[in-house]
Design a protein around this motif. Structure first.
Motif, PDB file in Angstrom:
ATOM      1  N   HIS A  29     160.127  67.922 -71.731  1.00 45.29           N
ATOM      2  CA  HIS A  29     161.422  68.559 -71.912  1.00 45.29           C
ATOM      3  C   HIS A  29     161.872  68.288 -73.331  1.00 45.29           C
ATOM      4  CE1 HIS A  29     165.458  70.071 -71.117  1.00 45.29           C
ATOM      5  NE2 HIS A  29     165.952  68.988 -71.654  1.00 45.29           N
ATOM      6  N   LEU A  30     162.325  69.321 -74.013  1.00 50.20           N
ATOM      7  CA  LEU A  30     162.785  69.182 -75.393  1.00 50.20           C
ATOM      8  C   LEU A  30     164.016  70.049 -75.588  1.00 50.20           C
ATOM      9  CD1 LEU A  30     162.307  68.276 -78.390  1.00 50.20           C
ATOM     10  CD2 LEU A  30     160.977  70.374 -78.667  1.00 50.20           C
ATOM     11  N   ASP A  31     165.037  69.477 -76.180  1.00 48.53           N
ATOM     12  CA  ASP A  31     166.233  70.257 -76.462  1.00 48.53           C
ATOM     13  C   ASP A  31     166.681  69.909 -77.875  1.00 48.53           C
ATOM     14  OD1 ASP A  31     169.612  70.435 -75.013  1.00 48.53           O
ATOM     15  OD2 ASP A  31     168.488  71.819 -76.285  1.00 48.53           O
ATOM     16  N   VAL A  32     166.704  70.894 -78.746  1.00 51.80           N
ATOM     17  CA  VAL A  32     167.161  70.683 -80.116  1.00 51.80           C
ATOM     18  C   VAL A  32     168.396  71.547 -80.326  1.00 51.80           C
ATOM     19  CG1 VAL A  32     166.587  70.924 -82.575  1.00 51.80           C
ATOM     20  CG2 VAL A  32     164.826  70.218 -80.941  1.00 51.80           C
ATOM     21  N   GLN A  33     169.526  70.905 -80.557  1.00 56.78           N
ATOM     22  CA  GLN A  33     170.777  71.639 -80.726  1.00 56.78           C
ATOM     23  C   GLN A  33     171.286  71.530 -82.160  1.00 56.78           C
ATOM     24  OE1 GLN A  33     173.731  70.275 -77.914  1.00 56.78           O
ATOM     25  NE2 GLN A  33     172.182  70.003 -76.318  1.00 56.78           N
ATOM     26  N   ASN A  34     171.667  72.664 -82.698  1.00 61.10           N
ATOM     27  CA  ASN A  34     172.312  72.702 -84.013  1.00 61.10           C
ATOM     28  C   ASN A  34     173.801  72.426 -83.781  1.00 61.10           C
ATOM     29  OD1 ASN A  34     173.588  73.402 -86.411  1.00 61.10           O
ATOM     30  ND2 ASN A  34     172.355  75.245 -86.746  1.00 61.10           N
ATOM     31  N   VAL A  35     174.236  71.209 -84.094  1.00 64.46           N
ATOM     32  CA  VAL A  35     175.629  70.827 -83.845  1.00 64.46           C
ATOM     33  C   VAL A  35     176.359  70.652 -85.164  1.00 64.46           C
ATOM     34  CG1 VAL A  35     175.241  69.804 -81.575  1.00 64.46           C
ATOM     35  CG2 VAL A  35     174.935  68.409 -83.606  1.00 64.46           C
ATOM     36  N   SER A  36     175.945  71.464 -86.155  1.00 70.43           N
ATOM     37  CA  SER A  36     176.516  71.331 -87.500  1.00 70.43           C
ATOM     38  C   SER A  36     178.019  71.528 -87.496  1.00 70.43           C
ATOM     39  CB  SER A  36     175.859  72.352 -88.436  1.00 70.43           C
ATOM     40  OG  SER A  36     174.472  72.133 -88.475  1.00 70.43           O
ATOM     41  N   HIS A  37     178.715  70.679 -88.250  1.00 70.51           N
ATOM     42  CA  HIS A  37     180.171  70.736 -88.315  1.00 70.51           C
ATOM     43  C   HIS A  37     180.651  71.898 -89.163  1.00 70.51           C
ATOM     44  CE1 HIS A  37     179.884  66.243 -87.466  1.00 70.51           C
ATOM     45  NE2 HIS A  37     180.203  66.844 -86.366  1.00 70.51           N
ATOM     46  N   GLY A  38     179.882  72.194 -90.206  1.00 72.51           N
ATOM     47  CA  GLY A  38     180.239  73.344 -91.036  1.00 72.51           C
ATOM     48  C   GLY A  38     179.629  74.581 -90.399  1.00 72.51           C
ATOM     49  N   PRO A  39     179.248  75.578 -91.216  1.00 77.05           N
ATOM     50  CA  PRO A  39     178.596  76.745 -90.641  1.00 77.05           C
ATOM     51  C   PRO A  39     177.245  76.364 -90.042  1.00 77.05           C
ATOM     52  CG  PRO A  39     178.562  76.842 -93.041  1.00 77.05           C
ATOM     53  CD  PRO A  39     179.423  75.678 -92.668  1.00 77.05           C
ATOM     54  N   LYS A  40     176.889  76.993 -88.928  1.00 75.46           N
ATOM     55  CA  LYS A  40     175.617  76.669 -88.273  1.00 75.46           C
ATOM     56  C   LYS A  40     174.452  76.893 -89.240  1.00 75.46           C
ATOM     57  CE  LYS A  40     176.883  75.705 -84.005  1.00 75.46           C
ATOM     58  NZ  LYS A  40     177.455  74.354 -83.981  1.00 75.46           N
ATOM     59  N   SER A  41     174.627  77.865 -90.141  1.00 75.18           N
ATOM     60  CA  SER A  41     173.539  78.189 -91.060  1.00 75.18           C
ATOM     61  C   SER A  41     173.261  77.031 -92.022  1.00 75.18           C
ATOM     62  CB  SER A  41     173.878  79.452 -91.859  1.00 75.18           C
ATOM     63  OG  SER A  41     175.124  79.291 -92.491  1.00 75.18           O
ATOM     64  N   GLY A  42     174.225  76.107 -92.138  1.00 71.60           N
ATOM     65  CA  GLY A  42     174.015  74.947 -92.999  1.00 71.60           C
ATOM     66  C   GLY A  42     172.976  74.003 -92.417  1.00 71.60           C
ATOM     67  N   GLU A  43     172.783  74.095 -91.100  1.00 71.31           N
ATOM     68  CA  GLU A  43     171.789  73.266 -90.402  1.00 71.31           C
ATOM     69  C   GLU A  43     171.857  71.810 -90.866  1.00 71.31           C
ATOM     70  OE1 GLU A  43     168.316  75.494 -88.623  1.00 71.31           O
ATOM     71  OE2 GLU A  43     168.016  75.857 -90.772  1.00 71.31           O
ATOM     72  N   SER A  44     173.052  71.227 -90.792  1.00 70.13           N
ATOM     73  CA  SER A  44     173.228  69.875 -91.309  1.00 70.13           C
ATOM     74  C   SER A  44     173.199  68.801 -90.227  1.00 70.13           C
ATOM     75  CB  SER A  44     174.552  69.782 -92.058  1.00 70.13           C
ATOM     76  OG  SER A  44     175.614  70.179 -91.202  1.00 70.13           O
ATOM     77  N   HIS A  45     173.595  69.163 -89.007  1.00 76.08           N
ATOM     78  CA  HIS A  45     173.689  68.182 -87.930  1.00 76.08           C
ATOM     79  C   HIS A  45     172.883  68.677 -86.727  1.00 76.08           C
ATOM     80  CE1 HIS A  45     177.274  67.427 -90.346  1.00 76.08           C
ATOM     81  NE2 HIS A  45     177.549  66.328 -89.684  1.00 76.08           N
ATOM     82  N   PHE A  46     172.021  67.811 -86.233  1.00 78.94           N
ATOM     83  CA  PHE A  46     171.237  68.172 -85.055  1.00 78.94           C
ATOM     84  C   PHE A  46     171.311  67.095 -83.995  1.00 78.94           C
ATOM     85  CE2 PHE A  46     169.213  72.091 -86.109  1.00 78.94           C
ATOM     86  CZ  PHE A  46     169.216  72.124 -87.499  1.00 78.94           C
ATOM     87  N   LYS A  47     171.233  67.546 -82.739  1.00 72.86           N
ATOM     88  CA  LYS A  47     171.184  66.616 -81.605  1.00 72.86           C
ATOM     89  C   LYS A  47     169.922  66.951 -80.836  1.00 72.86           C
ATOM     90  CE  LYS A  47     173.960  65.106 -77.638  1.00 72.86           C
ATOM     91  NZ  LYS A  47     175.311  65.204 -77.023  1.00 72.86           N
ATOM     92  N   VAL A  48     169.095  65.940 -80.566  1.00 73.89           N
ATOM     93  CA  VAL A  48     167.836  66.197 -79.881  1.00 73.89           C
ATOM     94  C   VAL A  48     167.706  65.382 -78.609  1.00 73.89           C
ATOM     95  CG1 VAL A  48     166.704  66.723 -82.092  1.00 73.89           C
ATOM     96  CG2 VAL A  48     166.448  64.448 -81.097  1.00 73.89           C
ATOM     97  N   ILE A  49     167.020  65.985 -77.649  1.00 72.41           N
ATOM     98  CA  ILE A  49     166.670  65.290 -76.405  1.00 72.41           C
ATOM     99  C   ILE A  49     165.165  65.445 -76.248  1.00 72.41           C
ATOM    100  CG2 ILE A  49     166.887  65.333 -73.894  1.00 72.41           C
ATOM    101  CD1 ILE A  49     169.739  66.607 -74.499  1.00 72.41           C
ATOM    102  N   VAL A  50     164.473  64.328 -76.152  1.00 70.34           N
ATOM    103  CA  VAL A  50     163.017  64.347 -76.043  1.00 70.34           C
ATOM    104  C   VAL A  50     162.601  63.585 -74.801  1.00 70.34           C
ATOM    105  CG1 VAL A  50     160.843  63.829 -77.218  1.00 70.34           C
ATOM    106  CG2 VAL A  50     162.891  64.291 -78.571  1.00 70.34           C
ATOM    107  N   VAL A  51     161.866  64.252 -73.922  1.00 72.39           N
ATOM    108  CA  VAL A  51     161.358  63.583 -72.722  1.00 72.39           C
ATOM    109  C   VAL A  51     159.844  63.654 -72.788  1.00 72.39           C
ATOM    110  CG1 VAL A  51     161.364  63.492 -70.210  1.00 72.39           C
ATOM    111  CG2 VAL A  51     163.398  64.301 -71.431  1.00 72.39           C
ATOM    112  N   SER A  52     159.203  62.493 -72.889  1.00 72.71           N
ATOM    113  CA  SER A  52     157.760  62.491 -73.110  1.00 72.71           C
ATOM    114  C   SER A  52     157.096  61.281 -72.480  1.00 72.71           C
ATOM    115  CB  SER A  52     157.502  62.490 -74.626  1.00 72.71           C
ATOM    116  OG  SER A  52     156.167  62.173 -74.909  1.00 72.71           O
ATOM    117  N   GLU A  53     155.908  61.497 -71.982  1.00 69.16           N
ATOM    118  CA  GLU A  53     155.138  60.390 -71.408  1.00 69.16           C
ATOM    119  C   GLU A  53     154.790  59.351 -72.464  1.00 69.16           C
ATOM    120  OE1 GLU A  53     152.814  62.851 -67.872  1.00 69.16           O
ATOM    121  OE2 GLU A  53     151.745  62.258 -69.710  1.00 69.16           O
TER     122      GLU A  53
END
Lengths: 116, 120
Positions: A29-53
């Motif tokens: 399971h992988l979830d990568v969210q663009n949680v940028s505070h400015g415009p999303k296009s700035g791609e400055s802040h990311f939140k990730v969830i990684v589920v791996s063996e």
């Protein structure tokens, strides 16, 4: 493997992060969210969830270091402002608890000023 | 009074590393953060302070926004790309995400108890 983007399509940075995490962890399971505070296009802040063996038998600090390393530039810097690791779990741990904590609010420390 | 040339030049990376090492050695609980304990300047740094504040200890905080050398130096020192960064009894613990999880599972509390003993 399920994966979803925070925004339709995702920008180049988001795609790169996803590719790198998939390559390194082969997550179930992988979830990568663009949680940028400015415009999303700035791609400055990311939140990730990684589920791996691959996280079996490893401590949290090791998991986070591995995630940092997977998404960072070759000189060790992130290449973007902020990486939040919402969860770094084994499949068993994820089955027991797949709740992810909320993100804190920005307080201006990224230079954009205070937000309400 | 004599001035060495170094007074007027930037701190060397080696000196910064030494300064960070001293901070880590001399303070049982130290967090490198954005802003101060009273006025955190970042949501993640604020989270770190809230968690540490709940243990009722006198932890040391270093404002990286006021010290550019430490802001970059500590990332190299810890081999960790983000702020905040927590050290307990000289050991690097991690950032706010790790702190939250360790706080919830009790691990952080145990470490802080040991650090409290060092503070006496």
């Amino acid at each position: 493997m399920s994966s979803k983007n925070g925004s339709a399509g995702g920008g180049p940075r988001q795609n790169l992060i996803e590719e790198r995490l998939k390559d390194v962890f082969n997550p179930i399971h992988l979830d990568v969210q663009n949680v940028s505070h400015g415009p999303k296009s700035g791609e400055s802040h990311f939140k990730v969830i990684v589920v791996s063996e691959q996280f079996e038998g490893t401590r949290l600090i090791g998991r986070h270091r591995a995630i940092n390393a997977a998404v960072s530039e070759s000189d060790g810097s992130l290449g973007f402002h902020s990486l939040e690791i919402g969860a770094a779990k084994t499949p068993d741990e994820w089955n027991i608890n797949s709740n992810v904590k909320d993100s804190p609010k920005c307080a201006g420390g990224d230079g954009r000023g205070m937000k309400n | 009074m004599s001035f060495s040339p170094d007074e007027f030049t930037q701190e060397t990376p080696e000196n910064t590393k030494q300064r960070i090492q001293e901070l880590v050695d001399n303070n049982p609980v130290v967090v490198f953060m954005k802003g101060s304990k009273l006025f955190p300047q970042c949501g993640f740094s604020n989270t770190a302070c809230q968690i540490l504040g709940s243990f009722d200890i006198d932890f040391h905080s270093v404002d990286v926004l006021a010290d550019e050398a430490i802001r970059t130096g500590v990332k190299d020192f810890s081999q960790w790309p983000t702020i905040p960064q927590l050290y307990v009894c000289g050991e690097f613990i991690g950032g706010s995400d790790i702190m939250i999880e360790m706080y919830q599972n009790g691990e952080l509390g145990e470490m802080i108890e040991k650090a409290k003993a060092d503070m006496l």
